[in-house]
Design a protein around this motif. Sequence first.
Motif, mmCIF file in Angstrom:
data_model
loop_
_atom_site.group_PDB
_atom_site.id
_atom_site.type_symbol
_atom_site.label_atom_id
_atom_site.label_comp_id
_atom_site.label_asym_id
_atom_site.label_seq_id
_atom_site.Cartn_x
_atom_site.Cartn_y
_atom_site.Cartn_z
ATOM 1 N N LEU A 1 0.831 -1.198 0.000
ATOM 2 C CA LEU A 1 0.000 0.000 0.000
ATOM 3 C C LEU A 1 0.869 1.253 0.000
ATOM 4 O O LEU A 1 1.924 1.287 0.638
ATOM 5 N N ALA A 2 0.416 2.273 -0.713
ATOM 6 C CA ALA A 2 1.103 3.555 -0.718
ATOM 7 C C ALA A 2 0.081 4.657 -0.902
ATOM 8 O O ALA A 2 -1.010 4.434 -1.432
ATOM 9 N N GLN A 3 0.427 5.839 -0.454
ATOM 10 C CA GLN A 3 -0.427 6.999 -0.656
ATOM 11 C C GLN A 3 -0.020 7.726 -1.927
ATOM 12 O O GLN A 3 1.136 7.605 -2.375
ATOM 13 N N PRO A 4 -0.924 8.462 -2.517
ATOM 14 C CA PRO A 4 -0.541 9.274 -3.683
ATOM 15 C C PRO A 4 0.648 10.152 -3.348
ATOM 16 O O PRO A 4 0.707 10.760 -2.262
ATOM 17 N N GLY A 5 1.595 10.193 -4.282
ATOM 18 C CA GLY A 5 2.821 10.942 -4.056
ATOM 19 C C GLY A 5 3.915 10.132 -3.407
ATOM 20 O O GLY A 5 5.071 10.593 -3.344
ATOM 21 N N GLY A 6 3.574 8.937 -2.928
ATOM 22 C CA GLY A 6 4.546 8.100 -2.248
ATOM 23 C C GLY A 6 5.395 7.277 -3.206
ATOM 24 O O GLY A 6 5.308 7.434 -4.433
ATOM 25 N N SER A 7 6.201 6.404 -2.611
ATOM 26 C CA SER A 7 7.151 5.594 -3.382
ATOM 27 C C SER A 7 7.090 4.139 -2.939
ATOM 28 O O SER A 7 6.753 3.842 -1.791
ATOM 29 N N LEU A 8 7.427 3.261 -3.862
ATOM 30 C CA LEU A 8 7.619 1.845 -3.592
ATOM 31 C C LEU A 8 8.725 1.345 -4.514
ATOM 32 O O LEU A 8 8.920 1.886 -5.608
ATOM 33 N N ARG A 9 9.425 0.300 -4.077
ATOM 34 C CA ARG A 9 10.395 -0.347 -4.944
ATOM 35 C C ARG A 9 10.046 -1.818 -5.069
ATOM 36 O O ARG A 9 9.982 -2.530 -4.056
ATOM 37 N N LEU A 10 9.833 -2.249 -6.290
ATOM 38 C CA LEU A 10 9.566 -3.655 -6.562
ATOM 39 C C LEU A 10 10.867 -4.367 -6.912
ATOM 40 O O LEU A 10 11.738 -3.785 -7.560
ATOM 41 N N ASN B 1 21.571 -10.577 -9.070
ATOM 42 C CA ASN B 1 20.763 -11.154 -10.138
ATOM 43 C C ASN B 1 19.284 -10.782 -9.974
ATOM 44 O O ASN B 1 18.378 -11.629 -10.043
ATOM 45 N N THR B 2 19.063 -9.513 -9.731
ATOM 46 C CA THR B 2 17.726 -9.023 -9.412
ATOM 47 C C THR B 2 17.397 -7.777 -10.233
ATOM 48 O O THR B 2 18.251 -6.915 -10.440
ATOM 49 N N LEU B 3 16.155 -7.728 -10.672
ATOM 50 C CA LEU B 3 15.596 -6.586 -11.407
ATOM 51 C C LEU B 3 14.780 -5.743 -10.435
ATOM 52 O O LEU B 3 14.164 -6.285 -9.513
ATOM 53 N N TYR B 4 14.753 -4.434 -10.659
ATOM 54 C CA TYR B 4 14.005 -3.541 -9.785
ATOM 55 C C TYR B 4 13.117 -2.603 -10.589
ATOM 56 O O TYR B 4 13.367 -2.316 -11.762
ATOM 57 N N LEU B 5 12.086 -2.107 -9.917
ATOM 58 C CA LEU B 5 11.293 -1.004 -10.452
ATOM 59 C C LEU B 5 11.062 -0.030 -9.307
ATOM 60 O O LEU B 5 10.324 -0.336 -8.363
ATOM 61 N N GLN B 6 11.735 1.109 -9.373
ATOM 62 C CA GLN B 6 11.537 2.169 -8.388
ATOM 63 C C GLN B 6 10.376 3.035 -8.864
ATOM 64 O O GLN B 6 10.428 3.590 -9.971
ATOM 65 N N MET B 7 9.352 3.128 -8.032
ATOM 66 C CA MET B 7 8.143 3.861 -8.404
ATOM 67 C C MET B 7 7.985 5.055 -7.479
ATOM 68 O O MET B 7 7.777 4.890 -6.269
ATOM 69 N N ASN B 8 8.117 6.256 -8.024
ATOM 70 C CA ASN B 8 7.968 7.494 -7.264
ATOM 71 C C ASN B 8 6.733 8.258 -7.731
ATOM 72 O O ASN B 8 6.159 7.943 -8.782
ATOM 73 N N SER B 9 6.352 9.236 -6.947
ATOM 74 C CA SER B 9 5.193 10.091 -7.293
ATOM 75 C C SER B 9 3.999 9.247 -7.710
ATOM 76 O O SER B 9 3.352 9.499 -8.731
ATOM 77 N N LEU B 10 3.700 8.249 -6.893
ATOM 78 C CA LEU B 10 2.627 7.303 -7.229
ATOM 79 C C LEU B 10 1.278 7.994 -7.318
ATOM 80 O O LEU B 10 0.996 8.958 -6.585
ATOM 81 N N ARG B 11 0.456 7.478 -8.221
ATOM 82 C CA ARG B 11 -0.901 7.966 -8.441
ATOM 83 C C ARG B 11 -1.887 6.832 -8.229
ATOM 84 O O ARG B 11 -1.513 5.660 -8.324
ATOM 85 N N THR B 12 -3.134 7.163 -8.001
ATOM 86 C CA THR B 12 -4.140 6.114 -7.803
ATOM 87 C C THR B 12 -4.221 5.212 -9.036
ATOM 88 O O THR B 12 -4.470 4.013 -8.901
#
Lengths: 119, 108
Positions: A11-20, A76-87
């Motif tokens: 879970l994240a709030q709008p404007g927040g960040s997550l890294r997959l 041996n890992t792939l990432y997706l940094q997600m910033n400025s999250l939107r709904t």
Amino acid sequence: EVQLVESGGGLAQPGGSLRLSCAAPGFSVSSNYMTWVRQAPGKGLEWVSVIYSGGSTYYADSVNGRFTISRDNSKNTLYLQMNSLRTEDTAVYYCARLGNSRRGGMDVWGQGTTVTVFS
Amino acid sequence: EIVLTQSPGTLSLSPGERATLSCRASQSVSSSYLAWYQQKPGQAPRLLIYGASSRATGIPDRFSGSGSGTDFTLTISRLEPEDFAVYYCQQFGSSPFTFGPGTKVDIK
């Protein structure tokens, strides 16, 4: 066994960040073209990003400037940094292997990790 | 951006029947860069066809792909119960690597 194992959703709030993260036991992430694809609830597939074996990266317009794809060869890992999250980023996110060129299609997929952005 | 259009949106057929799914591109796509996937509820997609006509590893020969330029087709020669699912085409000719909206094949 060739597989992809994703983690990092939540879970994240709008404007927040997550890294997959997407671990790849069984093959080399750095030797392959690797992608992220997402699927919003009840919707179709949306391509998000790709990183080529040479390091070039490309993004969908909807995430360009907010998301960053990368890899750690030592892990041996792939990432997706997600910033400025939107709904509208709420979706199941899949990592997938494209192979060593664009010709082979995405032949190995992870199980998906769910990202929910809510206010 | 290359826009892919799939038709029909839903295809209602019985087991044993032939399914013909269409994928049309807004501009020409090299056949080398066109793939088809199958997705069942709650599962990740599965690669069926790459290079427009090559079957992926382990895919039964009742699945076949054809086409070139802007018009591509996925054919399932005789539907098995496990084939009822959603099918997507995708192009890798140019970024963004767009998907079509999908065709749902359901049981009549």
